[in-house]
Scaffold this active site. Structure first.
Site, short mmCIF file in Angstrom:
data_model
loop_
_atom_site.label_atom_id
_atom_site.label_comp_id
_atom_site.label_asym_id
_atom_site.label_seq_id
_atom_site.Cartn_x
_atom_site.Cartn_y
_atom_site.Cartn_z
CE1 TYR A 95 32.53 27.81 39.89
CE2 TYR A 95 30.27 28.57 40.12
CZ TYR A 95 31.62 28.80 40.23
OH TYR A 95 32.08 30.02 40.66
CD GLU A 137 31.04 32.37 42.64
OE1 GLU A 137 30.19 31.77 41.98
OE2 GLU A 137 32.26 32.39 42.34
NE ARG A 206 33.39 44.82 27.95
CZ ARG A 206 32.84 43.87 27.18
NH1 ARG A 206 32.00 42.99 27.71
NH2 ARG A 206 33.13 43.79 25.89
CD GLN A 207 32.65 42.60 37.01
OE1 GLN A 207 33.82 42.27 37.07
NE2 GLN A 207 31.69 41.96 37.68
CE1 TYR A 208 33.47 50.29 31.71
CE2 TYR A 208 31.20 49.54 31.82
CZ TYR A 208 32.36 49.76 31.10
OH TYR A 208 32.40 49.45 29.76
CB SER A 209 35.61 51.85 39.70
OG SER A 209 36.53 50.83 39.66
N GLY A 278 42.57 54.45 36.54
CA GLY A 278 42.71 53.77 37.83
C GLY A 278 42.31 54.69 38.98
CG PHE A 396 45.98 44.01 37.98
CD1 PHE A 396 47.05 44.55 37.31
CD2 PHE A 396 46.19 43.03 38.91
CE1 PHE A 396 48.33 44.09 37.56
CE2 PHE A 396 47.46 42.57 39.18
CZ PHE A 396 48.53 43.10 38.51
N PRO A 399 41.36 41.83 33.71
CG PRO A 399 41.13 40.15 32.14
CD PRO A 399 41.32 41.62 32.27
C1 HEM Z 1 36.57 35.59 35.75
C2 HEM Z 1 38.39 31.63 37.85
C3 HEM Z 1 34.18 29.34 37.17
C4 HEM Z 1 32.64 33.05 34.46
C5 HEM Z 1 37.40 34.71 36.40
C6 HEM Z 1 38.75 35.02 36.81
C7 HEM Z 1 39.26 33.93 37.38
C8 HEM Z 1 38.24 32.89 37.35
C9 HEM Z 1 40.65 33.77 37.97
C10 HEM Z 1 39.45 36.35 36.59
C11 HEM Z 1 39.15 37.22 37.79
C12 HEM Z 1 39.62 38.62 37.65
O1 HEM Z 1 39.90 39.08 36.56
O2 HEM Z 1 39.67 39.29 38.68
C13 HEM Z 1 37.40 30.67 37.85
C14 HEM Z 1 37.54 29.35 38.44
C15 HEM Z 1 36.35 28.70 38.24
C16 HEM Z 1 35.48 29.62 37.53
C17 HEM Z 1 38.78 28.83 39.13
C18 HEM Z 1 35.94 27.30 38.61
C19 HEM Z 1 36.24 26.73 39.74
C20 HEM Z 1 33.39 30.15 36.39
C21 HEM Z 1 32.05 29.83 35.96
C22 HEM Z 1 31.62 30.87 35.18
C23 HEM Z 1 32.69 31.85 35.14
C24 HEM Z 1 31.28 28.56 36.33
C25 HEM Z 1 30.26 30.97 34.52
C26 HEM Z 1 29.97 30.89 33.35
C27 HEM Z 1 33.61 34.04 34.57
C28 HEM Z 1 33.52 35.32 33.87
C29 HEM Z 1 34.64 36.05 34.26
C30 HEM Z 1 35.39 35.22 35.16
C31 HEM Z 1 32.42 35.73 32.91
C32 HEM Z 1 34.99 37.49 33.83
C33 HEM Z 1 36.06 37.53 32.86
C34 HEM Z 1 35.71 37.78 31.42
O3 HEM Z 1 34.55 37.88 31.03
O4 HEM Z 1 36.67 37.89 30.69
N1 HEM Z 1 37.12 33.42 36.76
N2 HEM Z 1 36.15 30.79 37.31
N3 HEM Z 1 33.74 31.38 35.88
N4 HEM Z 1 34.74 34.02 35.32
FE1 HEM Z 1 35.39 32.44 36.38
#
Ligand code: HEM
Length: 404
Positions: A95, A137, A206-209, A278, A396, A399
């Site tokens: 974070y 978490e 990657r995430q898969y259902s 889906g 969805f 993302p």
């Molecule tokens: C996905 C918000 C912190 C890593 C997401 C998503 C949101 C989000 C809205 C998309 C969720 C979805 O698609 O359902 C936030 C907020 C954070 C935060 C508000 C801070 C308060 C972090 C941290 C990490 C992280 C610290 C660690 C490195 C990821 C990853 C994804 C993700 C890897 C998956 C999306 C991808 O790989 O494209 N987060 N996040 N996030 N977040 Fe966070």
């Protein structure tokens, strides 16, 4: 606690940040990957290229900031993202790294507009938001580590069966390499895979259902092969899984996650509406529901382009034969002649208002999953049929974003 002055700064700067939102988060990711290349092992680079993740994170931070006084009001959203984070292996140490790079990007994009006071207020607000995520978490990590068959981190699984379900969807049946049991999941949840692809510098996640019902000694995920289209490159992980991962290979898997789930003890009729791949979480739900209550009133409407890309046809037909309380309809956008002869074929084109009006009970709970235009059309149609929004559940693929 944030002071009133800090809260006022947050509230007054959110609109400005929204205007610059995408520029800030785009710059944020550039900085993040430059300063912390290890983050490239966590973030999905395909989503980065599509700009989807930039928007999702920007929206989430600003939305959370607006609720800074009552962060508990947005707990459902925090939990939904928390599931995703937990599956991916996001931990408290990550974070501050995200925070520093986000604030750095704000300063850079806003220039003189970003006074020390403003940056200080946002640093505090980010701390509050991050604490909310970390708390949620941590509970999730503890829960999966202690449940029967659960585990921490990524556990090796062996592919025991690989089944081609359609021209584009293939299922992988996997069992733990250690011979142990697997955690029972809730229908609708997904697995996270951590995979090293030869020739690529970074690990992919990657995430898969999960597409089968819970309670089996194996997990089944069903993966759509993302071919190159409209200028987008092919999906690196999905094509690797389809072409290279075979029976006997090992996959590293995080325990099931996700809050788009079905409570099988419901007394409501259930309607499932799926588009393309889906179908996978809804398939797990329909199996689970009918195992729990074989006479439950269920309507399932599936939309696919044509029979060639329609997975699980036999599985669904068998379910419909075994359960007369299941009304099953297929809609093909561009059916081949033979597709029109299939049992359960309802119409060519799309799932439209007239079809829903004629076939679905109004007092049902609705579960919808598919690509964004599909979801938008389904939710709009259901609203036109006066289905209340708290009876419409959707997820969805890719993302999260708004339906607007
Ligand atoms: C996905 C918000 C912190 C890593 C997401 C998503 C949101 C989000 C809205 C998309 C969720 C979805 O698609 O359902 C936030 C907020 C954070 C935060 C508000 C801070 C308060 C972090 C941290 C990490 C992280 C610290 C660690 C490195 C990821 C990853 C994804 C993700 C890897 C998956 C999306 C991808 O790989 O494209 N987060 N996040 N996030 N977040 Fe966070």
């Amino acid at each position: 606690m944030l002071s009133q002055a800090t809260k006022d700064i947050i509230t007054s700067t959110v609109p400005v940040l929204e205007i610059y939102g995408e520029r800030i988060t785009t710059r944020f990711y550039e900085r993040l990957f430059q300063n912390e290349p290890s983050m490239l092992d966590i973030f999905n680079q395909t989503n980065q290229r599509k700009g989807q993740q930039q928007t999702a994170l920007a929206q989430a931070v600003y939305a959370a900031a607006l609720h800074i006084e009552h962060i508990e009001d947005i707990l459902p959203v925090v939990k939904q993202i928390g599931h995703k984070h937990r599956g991916l292996g996001v931990t408290p140490e990550h974070y501050p790294i995200i925070g520093e790079n986000l604030l750095g990007a704000m300063k850079e994009v806003l220039g003189d507009g970003a006074t020390d006071e403003i940056i200080g207020a946002w640093a505090q607000a980010y701390g509050v938001i991050a604490d909310a995520f970390i708390g949620v978490e941590q509970d999730m990590y503890a829960q999966v580590a202690t449940q029967t068959g659960g585990w921490e981190g990524f556990r090796p699984f062996i592919v025991v069966k690989k089944v081609q379900e359609s021209d584009v969807i293939t299922s992988f049946y996997i069992e733990p390499e250690d011979g142990g049991t697997v955690a029972v999941y809730e229908p609708g949840q997904y697995l996270t895979l951590k995979i090293d692809i030869p020739g690529l510098a970074h690990t992919q996640r990657r995430q898969y259902s999960l597409s089968d019902e819970p309670g089996k000694p194996y997990y089944r995920i069903s993966v759509k092969r993302e071919d190159a289209h409209d200028g987008w490159p092919e999906g690196i992980v999905s094509t690797y899984l389809h072409h290279h991962v075979q029976v006997g290979d090992t996959l590293h898997v995080a325990a099931p996650a996700g809050d788009f789930t079905l409570d099988v003890t419901t007394h409501h009729p259930i309607v499932f509406l799926s588009g393309g791949v889906g179908m996978t979480p809804l398939l797990s739900m329909v199996h689970s529901l009918l195992t729990y209550d074989p006479q439950h009133e269920v309507t399932y409407v599936h939309a696919a382009i044509h029979g060639g890309v329609h997975a699980f046809q036999t599985e669904m037909e068998e379910l419909a034969i075994a359960h007369p309380s299941l009304q099953y309809y297929i809609v093909y956008e561009k059916p081949h002649e033979e597709d029109k002869q299939r049992a359960h074929f309802a119409q060519a084109g799309y799932i439209d208002l007239a079809l829903l009006d004629a076939r679905v009970p109004r007092d049902a709970e609705f579960y919808v999953c598919g690509p964004k235009p599909f979801m938008k059309s389904m939710v709009t149609s259901l609203q036109q049929l006066n289905v209340s929004s708290d009876h419409i559940h959707y997820e969805f693929f890719g993302p999260q974003g708004s339906l607007e």
